[in-house]
Design a protein around this motif. Sequence first.
Motif, mmCIF file in Angstrom:
data_model
loop_
_atom_site.group_PDB
_atom_site.id
_atom_site.type_symbol
_atom_site.label_atom_id
_atom_site.label_comp_id
_atom_site.label_asym_id
_atom_site.label_seq_id
_atom_site.Cartn_x
_atom_site.Cartn_y
_atom_site.Cartn_z
ATOM 1 N N ILE A 371 35.883 41.819 47.218
ATOM 2 C CA ILE A 371 37.018 42.102 46.329
ATOM 3 C C ILE A 371 37.903 43.198 46.926
ATOM 4 N N ARG A 372 37.293 44.179 47.553
ATOM 5 C CA ARG A 372 38.078 45.262 48.158
ATOM 6 C C ARG A 372 38.955 44.753 49.308
ATOM 7 N N THR A 373 38.475 43.728 50.019
ATOM 8 C CA THR A 373 39.263 43.210 51.153
ATOM 9 C C THR A 373 40.577 42.587 50.709
ATOM 10 N N THR A 374 40.702 42.246 49.424
ATOM 11 C CA THR A 374 41.966 41.692 48.925
ATOM 12 C C THR A 374 43.054 42.758 48.869
ATOM 13 N N GLN A 375 42.635 44.045 48.882
ATOM 14 C CA GLN A 375 43.545 45.184 48.749
ATOM 15 C C GLN A 375 44.342 45.113 47.448
ATOM 16 N N MET A 376 43.741 44.497 46.451
ATOM 17 C CA MET A 376 44.373 44.408 45.135
ATOM 18 C C MET A 376 43.763 45.387 44.134
ATOM 19 N N VAL A 377 42.731 46.138 44.565
ATOM 20 C CA VAL A 377 42.083 47.087 43.655
ATOM 21 C C VAL A 377 41.989 48.449 44.313
ATOM 22 N N ASN A 378 42.043 49.487 43.495
ATOM 23 C CA ASN A 378 41.793 50.841 43.978
ATOM 24 C C ASN A 378 40.322 51.198 43.878
ATOM 25 N N ASP A 379 39.629 50.558 42.958
ATOM 26 C CA ASP A 379 38.205 50.819 42.769
ATOM 27 C C ASP A 379 37.586 49.613 42.073
ATOM 28 N N ILE A 380 36.290 49.402 42.296
ATOM 29 C CA ILE A 380 35.650 48.211 41.748
ATOM 30 C C ILE A 380 34.148 48.441 41.613
ATOM 31 N N CYS A 381 33.577 47.920 40.550
ATOM 32 C CA CYS A 381 32.127 47.900 40.400
ATOM 33 C C CYS A 381 31.757 46.609 39.673
ATOM 34 N N VAL A 382 30.720 45.948 40.152
ATOM 35 C CA VAL A 382 30.262 44.697 39.558
ATOM 36 C C VAL A 382 28.902 44.927 38.904
ATOM 37 N N ILE A 383 28.769 44.517 37.660
ATOM 38 C CA ILE A 383 27.511 44.652 36.926
ATOM 39 C C ILE A 383 27.150 43.320 36.286
ATOM 40 N N GLY A 384 25.958 43.237 35.757
ATOM 41 C CA GLY A 384 25.542 42.058 35.004
ATOM 42 C C GLY A 384 25.402 42.392 33.533
ATOM 43 N N VAL A 385 25.994 41.558 32.686
ATOM 44 C CA VAL A 385 25.876 41.762 31.240
ATOM 45 C C VAL A 385 25.080 40.601 30.646
ATOM 46 N N PRO A 386 24.311 40.854 29.586
ATOM 47 C CA PRO A 386 23.490 39.792 29.007
ATOM 48 C C PRO A 386 24.331 38.578 28.603
ATOM 49 N N ASP A 387 23.794 37.403 28.880
ATOM 50 C CA ASP A 387 24.501 36.160 28.571
ATOM 51 C C ASP A 387 23.471 35.096 28.188
ATOM 52 N N ASN A 388 23.711 34.431 27.063
ATOM 53 C CA ASN A 388 22.744 33.456 26.563
ATOM 54 C C ASN A 388 22.570 32.272 27.497
ATOM 55 N N HIS A 389 23.620 31.913 28.220
ATOM 56 C CA HIS A 389 23.557 30.730 29.081
ATOM 57 C C HIS A 389 23.076 31.082 30.489
ATOM 58 N N TRP A 390 23.641 32.148 31.062
ATOM 59 C CA TRP A 390 23.362 32.494 32.450
ATOM 60 C C TRP A 390 22.231 33.506 32.621
ATOM 61 N N GLY A 391 21.789 34.112 31.545
ATOM 62 C CA GLY A 391 20.840 35.220 31.648
ATOM 63 C C GLY A 391 21.599 36.521 31.821
ATOM 64 N N GLN A 392 22.347 36.607 32.907
ATOM 65 C CA GLN A 392 23.294 37.698 33.124
ATOM 66 C C GLN A 392 24.598 37.103 33.631
ATOM 67 N N ALA A 393 25.692 37.612 33.120
ATOM 68 C CA ALA A 393 27.002 37.156 33.570
ATOM 69 C C ALA A 393 27.623 38.230 34.453
ATOM 70 N N LEU A 394 28.056 37.818 35.643
ATOM 71 C CA LEU A 394 28.661 38.745 36.592
ATOM 72 C C LEU A 394 29.978 39.274 36.023
ATOM 73 N N THR A 395 30.097 40.600 35.970
ATOM 74 C CA THR A 395 31.266 41.234 35.354
ATOM 75 C C THR A 395 31.868 42.253 36.314
ATOM 76 N N ALA A 396 33.149 42.094 36.608
ATOM 77 C CA ALA A 396 33.858 43.020 37.500
ATOM 78 C C ALA A 396 34.679 43.992 36.660
ATOM 79 N N ILE A 397 34.410 45.282 36.833
ATOM 80 C CA ILE A 397 35.204 46.326 36.184
ATOM 81 C C ILE A 397 35.988 47.012 37.299
ATOM 82 N N TYR A 398 37.320 46.948 37.208
ATOM 83 C CA TYR A 398 38.123 47.317 38.366
ATOM 84 C C TYR A 398 39.350 48.132 37.979
ATOM 85 N N VAL A 399 39.851 48.865 38.974
ATOM 86 C CA VAL A 399 41.105 49.603 38.826
ATOM 87 C C VAL A 399 42.133 48.868 39.678
#
Length: 458
Positions: A371-399
């Motif tokens: 994601i950083r290589t796109t040079q579209m964000v100043n900062d980024i962190c990816v976490i997993g949040v609980p999801d009934n279908h996937w178990g965890q859903a990949l979530t990007a929190i970004y600036v």
Amino acid sequence: MVNPLNDLRNLGLRDWLIGGDSLQLQQLAEEFYLELINFCASGTTPKIILAERQPEKFLAGFIAACSANCPVFLCNPDWGTQEWEQVFDIVQPDIIWATEVINISPKIYQPQSKIPNWIMIPTGGSSGKIKFAIHTWDTLVASVQGFKQYFNLNYINSFCVLPLYHVSGLMQFMRSFTTGGKLAILPFKSLESGHIYNIDISDFFLSLVPTQLQRLLQNPNLTNWLSQFQTVMLGGAPAWDELLEKARFHHIRLAPTYGMTETASQIATLKPDDFLGGKVNSGQILPHAQVIIRNQNGEILDNNQLGNITIQAKSLALGYYPNLWDNRQNFSVDDIGFLDEQGYLNIIGRNSDKIISGGENIYPCEVESVIRTTQMVNDICVIGVPDNHWGQALTAIYVPKEAYTALHIKTAIQDKLCKFKIPKHWISVPELPRNSQGKINRQQLHQIAGAAPSTVKI
């Protein structure tokens, strides 16, 4: 017996402390030491909280405590009430040396048995729970000796812009003080504003965390200044490829490191010549340490096999206060990585950060790097949040940079990542919650994700 106060006295008027008053430091150390000797005369060895903001006062308190063989707890003067309540319950201090008054309701503590002259260094604050790694003067010096041998140095000059209560700042003092080098101290905010000392920095070591390096590289004058250092150590948090490439482009002698509070700073370091030559890893293991890669059954793995990192080191902490570790020979950490044929350590990610989504294992640092290589964000962190279908859903929190949206970013990475590694949720924020060492507060990130509207899914 260790007596750093005698070493300080022997320095006399030698100009070793840049940006500070070495004479004031010695006078303060003598005053603190006398206070401790008088306290000890009553038959009690005091437990000390050291939270001085002024560098001379902090170092004077540290030197005095070590010289008087008193246990000392290094603390962040900017902790809030919640953190201080944790600390007071853990420490039950006899003496508090702090710049500001710590407003904690007094409690009656049960008498404790005498503890040795340990040096307690805080860790774990970003997770919401503070712990103190138990070190000694000997474990800290072992780290210095490994550093000195690895870089083939007689003395170490350090330029410190990191907090002295943190292992990354404290060890810069230890390297310079115990090897007869110079120590320059400058608050990072002053450096960022362009205030630099008029000194020859060509034989100095500077230590930064990635977010600090990123900010300094935005200023051409400071970028040129960085390029003059003998070595710029980079640690505290994973660095991203774009940042490393920018540092390499400007010919900054960067030395990415791997270490932690428990090991008294780095146990692996990529030397600057290797970095400038294009290597991207944590470097080779320092002489005072050994890294072993094991599988989940504890079996030792061969080169290039991915597994759990275990560490043996002369600089390893004794435990977490007040408990000592039963087995210090195999300190197992949360990181996943491998050693290559040349003995270079490669870190893939943290086991606890691993996200399992739809049965697939995903390490956030890989996704963040793309994601950083796109040079579209100043900062980024990816976490997993609980999801009934996937178990965890990949979530990007970004600036985001400029007017880029989640759709822009997702489109830019769709051909660079497997489908299951592309975040399902995107949350734009003004800034990410990071501590002074650049580490993400994941507890706060999950709170942000929990409060975000469902419309962030794209």
